[in-house]
Design a protein around this motif. Structure first.
Motif, PDB file in Angstrom:
ATOM      1  N   SER A 172      14.330  -2.664  -0.041  1.00 31.71           N
ATOM      2  CA  SER A 172      15.169  -3.708  -0.626  1.00 31.71           C
ATOM      3  C   SER A 172      15.227  -4.920   0.286  1.00 31.71           C
ATOM      4  N   ARG A 173      15.516  -6.067  -0.303  1.00 26.64           N
ATOM      5  CA  ARG A 173      15.643  -7.311   0.458  1.00 26.64           C
ATOM      6  C   ARG A 173      16.748  -7.168   1.509  1.00 26.64           C
ATOM      7  N   GLY A 174      17.868  -6.568   1.099  1.00 23.44           N
ATOM      8  CA  GLY A 174      18.993  -6.426   2.024  1.00 23.44           C
ATOM      9  C   GLY A 174      18.635  -5.559   3.220  1.00 23.44           C
ATOM     10  N   ASP A 175      17.970  -4.426   2.965  1.00 23.25           N
ATOM     11  CA  ASP A 175      17.583  -3.539   4.061  1.00 23.25           C
ATOM     12  C   ASP A 175      16.617  -4.231   5.005  1.00 23.25           C
ATOM     13  N   LEU A 176      15.690  -4.994   4.433  1.00 19.95           N
ATOM     14  CA  LEU A 176      14.694  -5.666   5.260  1.00 19.95           C
ATOM     15  C   LEU A 176      15.342  -6.762   6.108  1.00 19.95           C
ATOM     16  N   MET A 177      16.249  -7.527   5.516  1.00 20.11           N
ATOM     17  CA  MET A 177      16.913  -8.589   6.265  1.00 20.11           C
ATOM     18  C   MET A 177      17.793  -8.005   7.367  1.00 20.11           C
ATOM     19  N   GLN A 178      18.463  -6.901   7.069  1.00 23.96           N
ATOM     20  CA  GLN A 178      19.322  -6.276   8.073  1.00 23.96           C
ATOM     21  C   GLN A 178      18.487  -5.732   9.226  1.00 23.96           C
ATOM     22  N   GLN A 214       3.522  -6.326  -1.521  1.00 29.19           N
ATOM     23  CA  GLN A 214       3.806  -6.882  -2.839  1.00 29.19           C
ATOM     24  C   GLN A 214       5.294  -7.083  -3.063  1.00 29.19           C
ATOM     25  N   THR A 215       5.621  -8.153  -3.761  1.00 24.68           N
ATOM     26  CA  THR A 215       7.003  -8.432  -4.145  1.00 24.68           C
ATOM     27  C   THR A 215       7.325  -7.705  -5.439  1.00 24.68           C
ATOM     28  N   VAL A 216       8.414  -6.980  -5.446  1.00 26.51           N
ATOM     29  CA  VAL A 216       8.898  -6.314  -6.657  1.00 26.51           C
ATOM     30  C   VAL A 216      10.123  -7.094  -7.117  1.00 26.51           C
ATOM     31  N   PHE A 221      10.385  -5.261  -1.707  1.00 25.38           N
ATOM     32  CA  PHE A 221       8.977  -5.344  -1.364  1.00 25.38           C
ATOM     33  C   PHE A 221       8.406  -3.939  -1.188  1.00 25.38           C
ATOM     34  N   VAL A 222       7.098  -3.828  -1.399  1.00 23.65           N
ATOM     35  CA  VAL A 222       6.434  -2.539  -1.220  1.00 23.65           C
ATOM     36  C   VAL A 222       5.061  -2.771  -0.604  1.00 23.65           C
ATOM     37  N   PHE A 223       4.689  -1.922   0.356  1.00 24.13           N
ATOM     38  CA  PHE A 223       3.336  -1.982   0.918  1.00 24.13           C
ATOM     39  C   PHE A 223       2.474  -1.019   0.115  1.00 24.13           C
ATOM     40  N   ALA A 224       1.605  -1.572  -0.741  1.00 20.46           N
ATOM     41  CA  ALA A 224       0.797  -0.767  -1.663  1.00 20.46           C
ATOM     42  C   ALA A 224      -0.571  -0.489  -1.055  1.00 20.46           C
ATOM     43  N   GLY A 225      -0.560   0.119   0.118  1.00 21.97           N
ATOM     44  CA  GLY A 225      -1.816   0.436   0.776  1.00 21.97           C
ATOM     45  C   GLY A 225      -1.590   1.548   1.794  1.00 21.97           C
ATOM     46  N   ASP A 226      -2.663   1.891   2.510  1.00 15.79           N
ATOM     47  CA  ASP A 226      -2.604   2.925   3.530  1.00 15.79           C
ATOM     48  C   ASP A 226      -2.441   2.260   4.885  1.00 15.79           C
ATOM     49  N   ILE A 227      -1.401   2.580   5.606  1.00 14.13           N
ATOM     50  CA  ILE A 227      -1.144   1.918   6.883  1.00 14.13           C
ATOM     51  C   ILE A 227      -0.662   2.945   7.914  1.00 14.13           C
ATOM     52  N   ARG A 228      -1.060   2.721   9.152  1.00 16.85           N
ATOM     53  CA  ARG A 228      -0.662   3.595  10.259  1.00 16.85           C
ATOM     54  C   ARG A 228      -0.036   2.738  11.354  1.00 16.85           C
ATOM     55  N   MET A 229       1.057   3.232  11.931  1.00 14.15           N
ATOM     56  CA  MET A 229       1.653   2.569  13.094  1.00 14.15           C
ATOM     57  C   MET A 229       1.145   3.253  14.351  1.00 14.15           C
ATOM     58  N   VAL A 230       0.608   2.455  15.280  1.00 14.23           N
ATOM     59  CA  VAL A 230       0.020   3.027  16.499  1.00 14.23           C
ATOM     60  C   VAL A 230       0.591   2.329  17.730  1.00 14.23           C
TER      61      VAL A 230
END
Length: 230
Positions: A172-178, A214-216, A221-230
């Protein structure tokens, strides 16, 4: 040459189309019902599926809807139902092309060629890195599947950190801004949209790749792909 299956309960029509498309150089099979088609599909894959709508057991639109979710085969719906509302239902079910009977064989053959070419383009080899994005938290960098990197600001890293942690889910926008600013910025402001727009543009320019962030609308927002944090 395309591998094609025609799902049609009219035996005479089915066989005549199989004969014609075979003469055009394609690899053809036929099925007389949805169940017969599903049985064949469990063993083989097809480039193009030609579907009648009025089939025994399950109608062609439900088959098309299933295919659009489970397969990358091109779908041609072929039916006597030619009203605009019928066409709309066909495309909503997942049809790539909606053809009204009687179907011209030459037009059908051309459609098979065009759709199978499009499918082959979409099946090209994946980019190096297996299609995986990598977020390097300590280095403030994002690496695209191609291997190209882009430097990120602290806030951009924070954005990517949260959406990566919930990849495939809406943030959510709120969660991301916080998460970014500890609530000091109004979640209804356009600052977040501007920041994400700049991030997308930066990734496109530096990595020559589209960031699948992507903006919903009215959600986040949603990351519509495969991602890894390293």
């Amino acid at each position: 040459m395309a591998k094609v299956i025609i799902v049609e309960d009219d035996i005479e029509l089915r066989e005549s189309l199989i004969d014609y498309l075979t003469q055009c150089g394609h690899d053809l099979q036929g099925a007389g019902s949805a169940i017969e088609f599903y049985q064949t599909l469990s063993r083989e894959e097809f480039d193009v599926v030609i579907l009648d709508v009025n089939l025994p057991h399950y109608d062609g639109l439900s088959v098309a809807a299933h295919l659009s979710e489970s397969s990358d085969a091109a779908i041609i719906v072929m039916t006597v139902q030619g009203a605009i509302a019928d066409r709309v239902r066909g495309y909503k079910a997942g049809a790539d092309l909606y053809m009204v009977k009687p179907v011209d064989c030459e037009e059908l053959a051309a459609a098979v060629v065009a759709l199978s070419k499009k499918r082959r383009k979409s099946d090209r080899a994946p980019e190096p890195g297996g299609g995986v994005w990598r977020l390097h938290l300590s280095e403030f960098q994002l690496t695209a599947p191609s291997g190209r990197c882009v430097d990120l600001t602290r806030n951009e890293v924070r954005v990517m950190e949260l959406v990566s942690a919930q990849a495939g889910a809406i943030v959510s926008r709120g969660d991301l801004m916080q998460f970014i600013s500890k609530g000091s910025i109004d979640p209804d402001s356009r600052a977040l949209d501007a920041a994400i727009s700049r991030l997308r543009s930066k990734v496109q320019a530096e990595c020559q790749a589209t960031l699948p962030l992507q903006t919903v609308q009215n959600a986040g927002f949603v990351f519509a792909g495969d991602i890894r944090m390293v």
